[in-house]
Structures are given as structure tokens and as C-alpha cells.
Write an enzyme that holds these catalytic residues in place. Structure first.
Site, PDB file in Angstrom:
ATOM      1  N   ASP A   1      31.084  54.085  38.045  1.00 40.05           N
ATOM      2  CA  ASP A   1      30.384  54.349  39.307  1.00 40.05           C
ATOM      3  C   ASP A   1      31.251  54.045  40.525  1.00 40.05           C
ATOM      4  O   ASP A   1      30.774  54.160  41.657  1.00 40.05           O
ATOM      5  CB  ASP A   1      29.038  53.592  39.368  1.00 40.05           C
ATOM      6  CG  ASP A   1      29.116  52.192  38.825  1.00 40.05           C
ATOM      7  OD1 ASP A   1      30.238  51.708  38.563  1.00 40.05           O
ATOM      8  OD2 ASP A   1      28.055  51.565  38.660  1.00 40.05           O
TER       9      ASP A   1
ATOM     10  N   ASP B   1      33.579  48.394  36.890  1.00 46.96           N
ATOM     11  CA  ASP B   1      32.342  48.969  37.438  1.00 46.96           C
ATOM     12  C   ASP B   1      32.309  48.713  38.955  1.00 46.96           C
ATOM     13  O   ASP B   1      32.842  47.711  39.422  1.00 46.96           O
ATOM     14  CB  ASP B   1      31.143  48.288  36.760  1.00 46.96           C
ATOM     15  CG  ASP B   1      29.825  48.975  37.050  1.00 46.96           C
ATOM     16  OD1 ASP B   1      29.338  49.730  36.188  1.00 46.96           O
ATOM     17  OD2 ASP B   1      29.254  48.741  38.148  1.00 46.96           O
TER      18      ASP B   1
ATOM     19  N   HIS C   1      25.064  43.002  34.246  1.00 47.84           N
ATOM     20  CA  HIS C   1      24.240  42.259  35.219  1.00 47.84           C
ATOM     21  C   HIS C   1      23.268  41.288  34.539  1.00 47.84           C
ATOM     22  O   HIS C   1      22.691  40.438  35.215  1.00 47.84           O
ATOM     23  CB  HIS C   1      23.414  43.223  36.082  1.00 47.84           C
ATOM     24  CG  HIS C   1      24.239  44.095  36.973  1.00 47.84           C
ATOM     25  ND1 HIS C   1      25.176  43.590  37.838  1.00 47.84           N
ATOM     26  CD2 HIS C   1      24.277  45.444  37.117  1.00 47.84           C
ATOM     27  CE1 HIS C   1      25.759  44.595  38.484  1.00 47.84           C
ATOM     28  NE2 HIS C   1      25.233  45.730  38.062  1.00 47.84           N
TER      29      HIS C   1
ATOM     30  N   HIS D   1      29.926  47.771  40.682  1.00 42.82           N
ATOM     31  CA  HIS D   1      29.112  46.579  40.951  1.00 42.82           C
ATOM     32  C   HIS D   1      29.743  45.367  40.264  1.00 42.82           C
ATOM     33  O   HIS D   1      30.338  45.493  39.192  1.00 42.82           O
ATOM     34  CB  HIS D   1      27.690  46.777  40.416  1.00 42.82           C
ATOM     35  CG  HIS D   1      27.017  47.992  40.970  1.00 42.82           C
ATOM     36  ND1 HIS D   1      26.952  49.179  40.281  1.00 42.82           N
ATOM     37  CD2 HIS D   1      26.407  48.191  42.159  1.00 42.82           C
ATOM     38  CE1 HIS D   1      26.309  50.075  41.032  1.00 42.82           C
ATOM     39  NE2 HIS D   1      25.969  49.504  42.169  1.00 42.82           N
TER      40      HIS D   1
HETATM   41 ZN   LIG Z   1      27.536  49.671  38.310  1.00 41.41          ZN
END
Ligand SMILES: [Zn+2]
Length: 310
Positions: free
Chosen positions: A245, A162, A125, A164
Site C-alpha cells: 500500500d 507496508d 497491526h 502503515h
Molecule cells: Zn497497510
């Protein structure tokens, strides 16, 4: 050839405060499982510290300085809503970056077949000048740019599973056709990016999934979108943003993947690495916040990496 396993205790010492999902226990449970017999053949090394010059391939010098100065002598400091620094965070962040760089060095020079970096803080990120989503420096983008600068790798790919979206990596790769970024992720979800229409200069491949999607939908997205474009990219090196995740037990995501899905995805990436770049893969830990789901998924992922080199 062996699989290299890189980690460092300082990455456990990186303290995010009570109740934070991105917590030291994540690396402790990974360490516990990796210390068991099935992993005896791993080549284990401490992650070295990166130089700030390495980090400057992806982040401006004044951002790096801002982070260094923000690291507290005691207590905790927030550099964004979710991203916390403690006294050990500077060294942890340097070793998280350094793991990727050292992994790339060892894989590109044929010392090992592939590598896994069990590190915190995570990276995907982090934007060029913004810490966010538990991420300080973009470990995987720095590893990619290092492979290009030091090893002459021309076409480099990052596969990110991931839950995200890896907004930071996508942004850093956005207009560089030799850098491929392929991501499956839940959408809508933090950080909000990752629509299919975000395609850079044809080098970005987003395959958003819906809350509740399980292994079947994930594999279909991987097979119909991520893998064909990865293959067409003809990578000299493949990096994996290995977040776990998307596991069904994870409290931050709502996908329903299980260990076998991560193992499957890993083996598919390795197949393409075998065809294009002598199996060169460096995988770096990103998310994964259910301790059992995380440890078991890392175990499955690393076993596939080890089988590839056996
Ligand atoms: Zn994540």
C-alpha cells in the site's frame, strides 16, 4: 531450490462487507497473476490451519477465544472500527497464521529456498490482545516465535515495508534483543506509531517517510537505516511483512512507490539473507488496496524471490 507459494481459497471467503478496502478481490487478482506462465516454477501448497497453541505464542488464550466466539454464523461482526469477521473468518485467520508457520518449517528445513504467503486477514497491526487495522492475529510475529521454538532460530528479523507502521509486531518484539523489527512507513498515518525514537532495546528500527515521498527517499531510508541494522542483527531467518500500500496508486497511503521499488527492497533483503542465513526468507502479505498496484507489486516481489532460489 524453489519458492513456496502458500494460499487458500478460504482466505478469499473472509468477507469484510461492501466498500471495505481489505476485500476478497485482493487475493483474486493476485491469484490471476500468479497463475500465469512466469510463475510456473512456484511450488504451490494450500496454507494449513494453525493450532491455537501456535497462536498462543503471541496472543493470550482468552483473546483467541474471544475472536473464536465473535465469529458470526451469518452476517458480519466488527471487532474494532476497521476489523470485520464473517462466518469464514475463523478458518481464514487460522490458515493465515498456518501459512507463515508452514513457510517457516519448509524454509528452515531446506525444503524450499524461500516462501510467499498470499493470505487474508493481514496481521501486523494485531496487538497481543487487540484486533485492529483489518488484522486479527499477528501472523508474522507468530511465524517468528515458531521459528525460535521449533527450529532453534536465535536471531529473527522482520522487515516491514507496508505503508502503515506495524505497531503489533513492534510491541511484541519490543524488549527482546534477538528479535529485530525494521519498518518504513508513512508518518503521520494510521496507527500513529513508528517514530524514529521508538527503538525498543536497540532492536527496533523505524524509518518514517513523509506523504509524497517516492522511491528515491524510500531507498535512501532502506539503505541508510533498515539494511545496516538488519545486517548487524545477523539474522538466522528474515521475515517480510509485505504490504504493497506504499504503491503510488494506493488509496490508503500517499507514498509514491512503484513495482521496481518493491523488487529492489526484496533483493536487498535477500542479499542480507544470503550472507547470514543461506537466503532463508518468508514473506507474508499485509496491505495493498489498489488492485492493479497490488497484483503487479506482488508479481515483482515473487519474481525476485524465485530468482533468488533459481
Ligand atoms: Zn497497510
Amino acid at each position: 531450490m524453489a519458492t513456496l507459494y502458500l494460499t487458500h481459497d478460504i482466505c478469499i471467503a473472509h468477507d469484510t462487507g461492501p466498500g471495505h478496502p481489505e476485500r476478497p478481490e485482493r487475493l483474486r487478482v493476485i491469484k490471476q497473476i500468479i497463475d500465469t506462465q512466469p510463475f510456473d516454477d512456484l511450488k504451490r501448497e494450500d496454507a494449513p490451519m494453525a493450532d491455537t497453541a501456535d497462536i498462543e505464542r503471541a496472543h493470550p488464550g482468552d483473546y483467541i477465544e474471544m475472536i473464536r466466539e465473535a465469529v458470526p454464523e451469518e452476517g458480519l461482526v466488527r471487532v474494532d472500527g476497521d476489523t470485520v469477521l464473517s462466518p469464514d473468518s475463523w478458518e481464514a485467520a487460522l490458515r493465515a497464521v498456518g501459512a507463515g508457520i508452514h513457510g517457516v518449517d519448509c524454509v528452515m528445513t531446506g525444503k524450499v529456498q524461500n516462501a510467499f504467503c498470499a493470505i487474508r486477514p493481514c496481521g501486523h497491526h494485531a496487538e497481543a490482545a487487540v484486533a485492529m487495522g483489518f488484522c486479527v492475529f499477528n501472523n508474522i510475529a507468530i511465524a517468528a516465535l515458531h521459528a525460535r521454538a521449533k527450529h532453534g532460530a536465535e536471531r529473527i528479523a522482520v522487515v516491514d515495508f507496508d505503508v502503515h507502521h506495524g505497531n503489533g509486531t513492534q510491541n511484541m518484539f519490543w524488549d527482546d534483543k534477538n528479535l529485530y523489527f525494521g519498518s518504513t512507513h508513512q508518518m503521520p498515518l494510521f496507527p500513529g506509531t513508528g517514530a524514529m525514537t521508538e527503538s525498543g532495546v536497540g532492536n527496533i528500527c523505524n524509518a518514517p517517510l513523509r506523504a509524497g515521498d517516492g522511491g528515491e527517499v524510500f531507498r535512501e531510508a532502506f539503505e541508510s537505516r533498515i539494511l545496516p541494522q538488519l545486517s548487524a542483527h545477523r539474522p538466522d531467518l528474515i521475515l517480510i511483512s509485505a504490504g504493497f500500500d506504499a504503491h503510488e496508486r494506493d488509496p490508503l497511503g500517499s507514498l509514491r512507490l512503484v513495482e521496481d521499488d518493491f523488487a529492489w527492497a526484496t533483493s536487498k533483503v535477500i542479499e542480507i539473507a544470503d550472507k547470514n542465513c543461506e537466503g532463508r526468507v518468508v514473506s507474508m502479505l499485509e496491505g495493498g488496496y489498489d488492485l492493479d498496484g497490488l497484483a503487479n507489486s506482488v508479481s515483482a516481489h515473487v519474481q525476485v524471490l524465485m530468482d533468488a532460489g533459481a
